[in-house]
Design a protein around this motif. Structure first.
Motif, PDB file in Angstrom:
ATOM      1  N   VAL A 169       0.840  -1.188   0.000  1.00 12.85           N
ATOM      2  CA  VAL A 169       0.000   0.000   0.000  1.00 12.85           C
ATOM      3  C   VAL A 169       0.879   1.243   0.000  1.00 12.85           C
ATOM      4  CG1 VAL A 169      -1.788   1.267   1.240  1.00 12.85           C
ATOM      5  CG2 VAL A 169      -1.834  -1.232   1.192  1.00 12.85           C
ATOM      6  N   PHE A 170       1.886   1.252   0.873  1.00  7.96           N
ATOM      7  CA  PHE A 170       2.864   2.337   0.924  1.00  7.96           C
ATOM      8  C   PHE A 170       4.054   1.850   1.742  1.00  7.96           C
ATOM      9  CE2 PHE A 170       0.003   2.892   4.506  1.00  7.96           C
ATOM     10  CZ  PHE A 170       0.858   3.049   5.571  1.00  7.96           C
ATOM     11  N   ASP A 171       5.172   2.544   1.601  1.00  5.56           N
ATOM     12  CA  ASP A 171       6.362   2.252   2.396  1.00  5.56           C
ATOM     13  C   ASP A 171       6.517   3.364   3.424  1.00  5.56           C
ATOM     14  OD1 ASP A 171       7.025  -0.051   0.930  1.00  5.56           O
ATOM     15  OD2 ASP A 171       7.944   1.182  -0.627  1.00  5.56           O
ATOM     16  N   ASN A 172       6.684   2.989   4.685  1.00  5.00           N
ATOM     17  CA  ASN A 172       6.754   3.990   5.751  1.00  5.00           C
ATOM     18  C   ASN A 172       7.928   4.943   5.597  1.00  5.00           C
ATOM     19  OD1 ASN A 172       4.469   3.237   7.335  1.00  5.00           O
ATOM     20  ND2 ASN A 172       5.591   1.444   8.055  1.00  5.00           N
ATOM     21  N   ASP A 173       8.996   4.474   4.972  1.00  3.66           N
ATOM     22  CA  ASP A 173      10.198   5.298   4.876  1.00  3.66           C
ATOM     23  C   ASP A 173      10.412   5.835   3.467  1.00  3.66           C
ATOM     24  OD1 ASP A 173      10.679   2.864   3.745  1.00  3.66           O
ATOM     25  OD2 ASP A 173      12.665   2.584   4.619  1.00  3.66           O
ATOM     26  N   ALA A 174       9.328   6.063   2.744  1.00  8.58           N
ATOM     27  CA  ALA A 174       9.445   6.547   1.369  1.00  8.58           C
ATOM     28  C   ALA A 174       8.247   7.415   1.011  1.00  8.58           C
ATOM     29  CB  ALA A 174       9.541   5.367   0.410  1.00  8.58           C
ATOM     30  N   PRO A 175       8.414   8.291   0.026  1.00 11.39           N
ATOM     31  CA  PRO A 175       7.266   9.054  -0.469  1.00 11.39           C
ATOM     32  C   PRO A 175       6.247   8.125  -1.125  1.00 11.39           C
ATOM     33  CG  PRO A 175       9.349  10.006  -1.205  1.00 11.39           C
ATOM     34  CD  PRO A 175       9.667   8.655  -0.642  1.00 11.39           C
ATOM     35  N   VAL A 176       5.052   8.635  -1.366  1.00  9.56           N
ATOM     36  CA  VAL A 176       4.000   7.883  -2.062  1.00  9.56           C
ATOM     37  C   VAL A 176       3.623   8.665  -3.316  1.00  9.56           C
ATOM     38  CG1 VAL A 176       1.692   6.902  -1.931  1.00  9.56           C
ATOM     39  CG2 VAL A 176       3.119   6.955   0.110  1.00  9.56           C
ATOM     40  N   ASN A 177       3.612   7.982  -4.454  1.00  8.68           N
ATOM     41  CA  ASN A 177       3.257   8.615  -5.718  1.00  8.68           C
ATOM     42  C   ASN A 177       2.032   7.926  -6.309  1.00  8.68           C
ATOM     43  OD1 ASN A 177       5.586  10.509  -6.068  1.00  8.68           O
ATOM     44  ND2 ASN A 177       6.729   8.598  -5.952  1.00  8.68           N
ATOM     45  N   GLN A 403      -5.232   6.957   5.534  1.00  9.94           N
ATOM     46  CA  GLN A 403      -4.734   7.469   6.814  1.00  9.94           C
ATOM     47  C   GLN A 403      -3.392   8.163   6.637  1.00  9.94           C
ATOM     48  OE1 GLN A 403      -4.819   3.969   9.244  1.00  9.94           O
ATOM     49  NE2 GLN A 403      -7.020   4.095   9.635  1.00  9.94           N
ATOM     50  N   GLU A 404      -2.593   7.683   5.693  1.00  7.15           N
ATOM     51  CA  GLU A 404      -1.322   8.350   5.411  1.00  7.15           C
ATOM     52  C   GLU A 404      -1.554   9.687   4.704  1.00  7.15           C
ATOM     53  OE1 GLU A 404       2.029   7.274   6.177  1.00  7.15           O
ATOM     54  OE2 GLU A 404       0.672   6.254   7.542  1.00  7.15           O
ATOM     55  N   LEU A 405      -2.393   9.673   3.690  1.00  5.71           N
ATOM     56  CA  LEU A 405      -2.611  10.871   2.893  1.00  5.71           C
ATOM     57  C   LEU A 405      -3.314  11.966   3.676  1.00  5.71           C
ATOM     58  CD1 LEU A 405      -3.729   9.257  -0.488  1.00  5.71           C
ATOM     59  CD2 LEU A 405      -1.441   9.860   0.257  1.00  5.71           C
ATOM     60  N   SER A 406      -4.163  11.575   4.612  1.00  2.49           N
ATOM     61  CA  SER A 406      -4.926  12.568   5.369  1.00  2.49           C
ATOM     62  C   SER A 406      -4.056  13.339   6.360  1.00  2.49           C
ATOM     63  CB  SER A 406      -6.083  11.891   6.116  1.00  2.49           C
ATOM     64  OG  SER A 406      -5.595  10.952   7.055  1.00  2.49           O
ATOM     65  N   LYS A 407      -2.785  12.925   6.506  1.00  2.32           N
ATOM     66  CA  LYS A 407      -1.873  13.644   7.405  1.00  2.32           C
ATOM     67  C   LYS A 407      -1.409  14.967   6.808  1.00  2.32           C
ATOM     68  CE  LYS A 407      -0.034   9.314   9.354  1.00  2.32           C
ATOM     69  NZ  LYS A 407       1.170   8.436   9.454  1.00  2.32           N
ATOM     70  N   VAL A 408      -1.554  15.119   5.493  1.00  5.28           N
ATOM     71  CA  VAL A 408      -1.049  16.310   4.817  1.00  5.28           C
ATOM     72  C   VAL A 408      -2.016  17.477   5.009  1.00  5.28           C
ATOM     73  CG1 VAL A 408      -0.280  17.295   2.634  1.00  5.28           C
ATOM     74  CG2 VAL A 408       0.078  14.860   3.096  1.00  5.28           C
ATOM     75  N   ASN A 409      -1.512  18.597   5.507  1.00  2.00           N
ATOM     76  CA  ASN A 409      -2.315  19.804   5.670  1.00  2.00           C
ATOM     77  C   ASN A 409      -2.555  20.441   4.309  1.00  2.00           C
ATOM     78  OD1 ASN A 409      -3.130  22.578   6.280  1.00  2.00           O
ATOM     79  ND2 ASN A 409      -2.473  22.131   8.370  1.00  2.00           N
ATOM     80  N   THR A 410      -3.784  20.929   4.074  1.00  2.00           N
ATOM     81  CA  THR A 410      -4.106  21.500   2.763  1.00  2.00           C
ATOM     82  C   THR A 410      -3.209  22.684   2.405  1.00  2.00           C
ATOM     83  OG1 THR A 410      -5.838  22.828   3.801  1.00  2.00           O
ATOM     84  CG2 THR A 410      -6.510  20.769   2.771  1.00  2.00           C
TER      85      THR A 410
END
Length: 599
Positions: A169-177, A403-410
């Motif tokens: 789904v994603f890697d904790n120590d890497a960006p997500v694209n 849950q990962e993506l929702s951490k980013v402030n608009t």
């Protein structure tokens, strides 16, 4: 009216509408607020959602003996003093309480009763739970991720893109694209006037959504559909499980990376990698219906027009000023290309970015976060509209990603567009080509995970520490000893680099070691502590970022050489690998936190 009851006539705390089902480990949405029916599962849009307000009551309105012993009561403040009728627990809910009532000091009242929490605590809980059910919705023929529960799995369509994506789904120590693809395929009633008749679905609107490693910021990069590029070979999974190789093609529009010759979204992902040097982890694809359905589900999206718009092609007809649009008007707004700027696709991209930013703000507003019904409608509409890769093809996986993506402030989400020029090969330009100096700088920033907005974070402090490895004395070129491997996509890169190092830089002790054991995204330089001066010298020659420096723990012995592995970010010998520290001033940007008027 307080935050808990905003928009709710019954005053029910929205947080109380989410119930933990111990059998699945998921919080499930309870939409039925009526007292008399609460013994049944709620029914909304055909979905069954367990209701667990409390144990069943006997006919006299009191609790049966079984519910008195070993369980506490879940109180609904809106029904204090009333008999709301029979109720049902989520199976297994009883085991969460000890025989002596709630754990710790939860209750200061009669045994088995929870004390009422302060509004602030309930509000925090509501935001936590509902915020965890969504990540972002990118519309403008594009839709982003949505955290979904098991009963939405059946809505999702999935495509196996093989090695083009990330099986995790994603890697904790890497960006997500994540590549957001909006197709021009006509589906659904009322869409006959949009897109190409009989289209298999081209990559009409494309946004590469890059989320930083530390989740503090994100960049949404729009890729013009009319960008002339090369489409690489790609492997496509057939219905029988076999793979078919679709040959690549040169000098064609980007939108042909999907649909043509049987290409699927994995081919579009590979094309994005070919252009930007960024490996795409996942894709999400929608068609025209998503704009209409999602804009309606969220209750409309606010837009601003600097001038009146009357477009006979898209049928958009609105006066100047602010509007809240949904359905057909929303689709017409993101599809119109003859009412803004120079009436081209690049101006339409800007309008789509404004619409997307407004959608994100609406998604994170109190009106949405505190409305279980609205969240349910959004989840249902999003999952029906989405086609995703198998790596995120279940509600559980999408929930983790959300849950990962929702951490980013608009305020730290920046929209930009690939820098392009009119195609010089066309007498009357219709298509565009890359503007190499600007595009390469922007791509390098994204590969280096550099935010386009100023963000203070632990990662920034760590980057400063990593960059410190570049500071200090440098060895003479003749004393630098390095083995060069090619782990990137440029054929013959290791040999070309060695020739350049020896002939142009004087690094005579450089050796071509051919291909690396595996492909890598980023260039790295591994060195021992007593080779630090050599490493700094080589980094300066090649323009390596601090993140490329991999310092070992033990000193090198004898004639041991450093190891330079060229990654996908390597463009050619003599071309610096590191990107600029901040985005150049002349690159178009828009912030998701700020409303702008379409001109």
């Amino acid at each position: 009216m307080d935050a808990q009851s905003r928009g709710r006539a019954d005053g029910i705390d929205p947080a109380d509408q989410w119930v933990l089902n111990p059998q699945t480990g998921d919080y499930e949405l309870r939409l039925n607020h009526s007292g008399g029916d609460s013994g049944e599962t709620s029914r909304t849009s055909g979905a069954r959602v367990p209701n667990s307000r409390g144990p069943a009551r006997d006919s006299a309105g009191g609790r049966g003996s079984a519910s008195r012993e070993g369980r506490g009561e879940r109180r609904n403040p809106a029904h204090d003093g009333q008999d709301p009728g029979p109720k049902r627990e989520v199976p297994g809910q009883r085991s969460r309480r000890s025989a002596n009532g709630p754990r710790g000091q939860e209750s200061s009242g009669p045994a088995g009763r929870r004390s009422r929490k302060a509004p602030k605590a309930r509000r925090k809980k509501a935001l936590l739970w509902t915020g965890g059910t969504m990540a972002f919705v990118l519309v403008g023929l594009s839709v982003g991720g949505y955290a979904l529960y098991q009963h939405f799995n059946g809505n999702l369509n999935t495509v196996d893109v093989g090695g083009a994506g990330n099986k995790n789904v994603f890697d904790n120590d890497a960006p997500v694209n994540i590549l957001i693809i909006g197709t021009d395929k006509r589906t659904g009633k009322g869409n006959e006037g949009y897109g190409d008749k009989g289209s298999v679905g081209h990559a009409d609107t494309n946004i590469l959504f890059h989320v930083s490693e530390d989740r503090t910021n994100a960049t949404a990069l729009s890729i013009p559909r009319d960008l002339i590029t090369d489409i690489p070979d790609c492997k496509v999974k057939q219905p029988d499980g076999s793979e078919k190789l679709v040959p690549g093609t040169e000098n064609v529009r980007f939108n042909q990376s999907l649909g043509q010759e049987g290409r699927n979204a994995g081919c579009t992902m590979e094309t994005v990698r070919e252009i930007t040097g960024i490996k795409v982890d996942h894709f999400m694809m929608v068609d025209f219906n998503a704009v209409k359905e999602l804009s309606t589900a969220v209750g409309g999206v606010e837009i601003c027009l600097a001038k009146p718009v009357k477009d006979p092609d898209s049928h958009l007809n609105l006066p100047a000023g602010e509007h809240r649009i949904q359905g057909e008007d929303a689709l017409a707004f993101v599809r119109t290309r003859h009412s803004f700027g120079n009436h081209g696709d690049l101006d339409r991209i800007k309008v789509q970015q404004q619409f997307i930013a407004s959608m994100i703000r609406q998604m994170q507003s109190d009106d949405t976060l505190t409305s279980p019904t609205k969240l349910y409608k959004l989840a249902d509409a999003a999952t029906k509209a989405l086609t995703v890769d198998t790596g995120i093809g279940t509600g559980t996986k999408l929930a983790s990603l959300a849950q990962e993506l929702s951490k980013v402030n608009t305020k730290n989400i920046t929209f930009t567009t690939v820098p392009v020029l009119d195609n010089p090969a066309e007498k009357t330009p219709v298509t565009v080509v890359l503007n190499p100096p600007k595009a390469d700088a922007l791509f390098a920033m994204m590969r280096d995970d550099t935010s386009l907005t100023e963000v203070k974070s632990k990662k920034k402090a760590a980057k400063s520490k990593q960059d410190a490895l570049l500071k200090g004395s440098k060895a003479a070129a003749a004393d630098v000893r390095v083995d060069v491997y090619n782990g990137g996509k440029v054929p013959g890169a290791a040999q070309a680099t060695v020739v350049w190092l020896q002939n142009e830089q004087g690094v005579l002790k450089s050796t071509n070691k051919a291909n690396a054991p595996a492909k890598v995204a980023k260039t790295t330089l591994e060195y021992a502590p007593n080779q630090a001066d050599q490493a700094r010298a080589l980094a300066a020659m090649m323009g390596l970022p601090g993140s490329a420096m991999k310092k070992g723990t033990t000193d090198a012995e004898g004639l041991q050489a450093m190891v330079l592995t060229l990654g996908d970010d390597f463009k050619g010998a003599g071309t610096p690998i590191t990107g600029p520290a901040k985005v150049p001033d002349d690159i178009q940007q828009a912030n998701a936190d700020k409303a702008e008027c379409a001109k």
